[in-house]
Design an enzyme around this catalytic site. Structure first.
Site, short mmCIF file in Angstrom:
data_model
loop_
_atom_site.label_atom_id
_atom_site.label_comp_id
_atom_site.label_asym_id
_atom_site.label_seq_id
_atom_site.Cartn_x
_atom_site.Cartn_y
_atom_site.Cartn_z
CB SER A 142 -0.88 0.01 1.25
OG SER A 142 -1.54 1.25 1.42
CE1 TYR A 155 -4.41 -2.14 4.90
CE2 TYR A 155 -3.38 0.01 4.51
CZ TYR A 155 -4.00 -1.14 4.03
OH TYR A 155 -4.19 -1.29 2.67
#
Length: 307
Positions: A142, A155
């Site tokens: 990401s 995350y």
């Protein structure tokens, strides 16, 4: 792996969102596609959307279940013979202040995003190496793995780990015919916000219940996100180009540059080098795959500008 037609892609989290976009692109490039996903309803919908007939195999898979992963790999090989492209894409997310995070929040997100990726590597890499036809592994990281921000500790930590995994594996495996890439997208129209619906009961305790409610009530701004088809084709182009870093959103350019500048300036270059130390441990001071990626991206930019 420039010749994709007739080869097989195995995509986790492949029945919706980013995974389905990648599966669509792989199918369009002539590949057989295995979409592995934890949700049976998404599998049915994804298989119907792909419309690939015998070229698509839909498998129910919880990527944290190692025995189930091995069975899924067996089923993929029974159907298509060999897997050439592994996309470790399955992912979940929670966001909010770090002090609210429970052990269960950490264990759930890390178990899927990092543990599931590890399970994919351990299960599939030996099979790819064994068939000797070469292959490619893509980890969905990401932009949070490159430009982490407050409120995303769990995350971003997992996504940074799967990014580093590809940076480490690339120089190990490229000479053996297996290319490794880290896919770092920005916001994409996906179902990751609904991942909590499949959260295991034994990991249900969360410190983010109220934060999740507030986030969902604030709107998701889907109209500003890239589509799954856009990012899916970007991944396949990255595979065709052998890119180490497959990035999507230009809006992150300043953040990437700032991180690079901050870490560069933090190097203690006012201190004298120890030549013996530098020579003895030369392998620690530079990653040849990253050096090669600089030249690759420069060449790709020239080609894009000339097109």
């Amino acid at each position: 792996m420039q010749n994709l037609a007739g080869k097989t892609a195995f995509v986790t989290g492949g029945a919706s969102g980013i995974g389905l976009g990648i599966a669509k692109a792989a199918l369009a490039h002539g590949m057989n596609v295995v979409i592995a996903d934890i949700r049976d309803d998404h599998l049915a919908e994804g298989e119907a959307e792909l419309g690939g007939g015998d070229k698509v195999l839909a498998l129910q898979l919880d990527v944290t279940d190692r025995a189930a992963y091995a069975r899924a790999a067996d089923a993929a090989e029974a159907r298509f013979g060999k897997v050439h492209l592994l996309v470790n894409n399955a992912g979940v997310a929670v966001v909010g202040p770090t002090e609210l995070a429970t052990f269960a929040d950490w264990d759930w997100v890390m178990g899927v995003n990092l543990g599931g990726t590890i399970n994919g590597i351990v299960t599939m890499l030996p099979r790819i190496l064994a068939h000797g036809e070469g292959g490619h592994i893509v980890n969905t990281s990401s932009m949070s793995g490159l430009v982490p921000v407050g409120g995303t500790t769990i995350y971003s930590s997992g996504k940074a780990a799967v990014l580093s995994m590809m940076e480490c594996m690339r120089p190990e495996l490229e000479a053996r015919g297996v290319i490794c890439s880290a896919f770092c997208p920005g916001a994409v129209q996906s179902n990751i916000a609904k991942a909590g619906e499949t959260r295991p009961d034994d990991l249900a305790e969360t410190g983010y219940a109220e934060a999740d409610k507030r986030r969902q009530s604030g709107g998701n701004h889907f109209d500003l996100f890239q589509t799954k088809e856009e990012v899916g084709e970007r991944v396949l182009q990255g595979v065709l180009n052998d890119e180490l870093y497959i990035l999507t959103h230009s809006e992150f350019l300043d953040g990437v540059r700032e991180r690079g500048e901050a870490t560069t300036l933090a190097v203690q270059d006012h201190l004298p080098e120890n030549p013996e130390y530098k020579q003895t441990f030369a392998m620690l001071f530079s990653n040849p795959s990253i050096v090669e990626e600089i030249e690759r991206q420069k060449r790709l930019k020239v080609e894009r500008n000339a097109a």
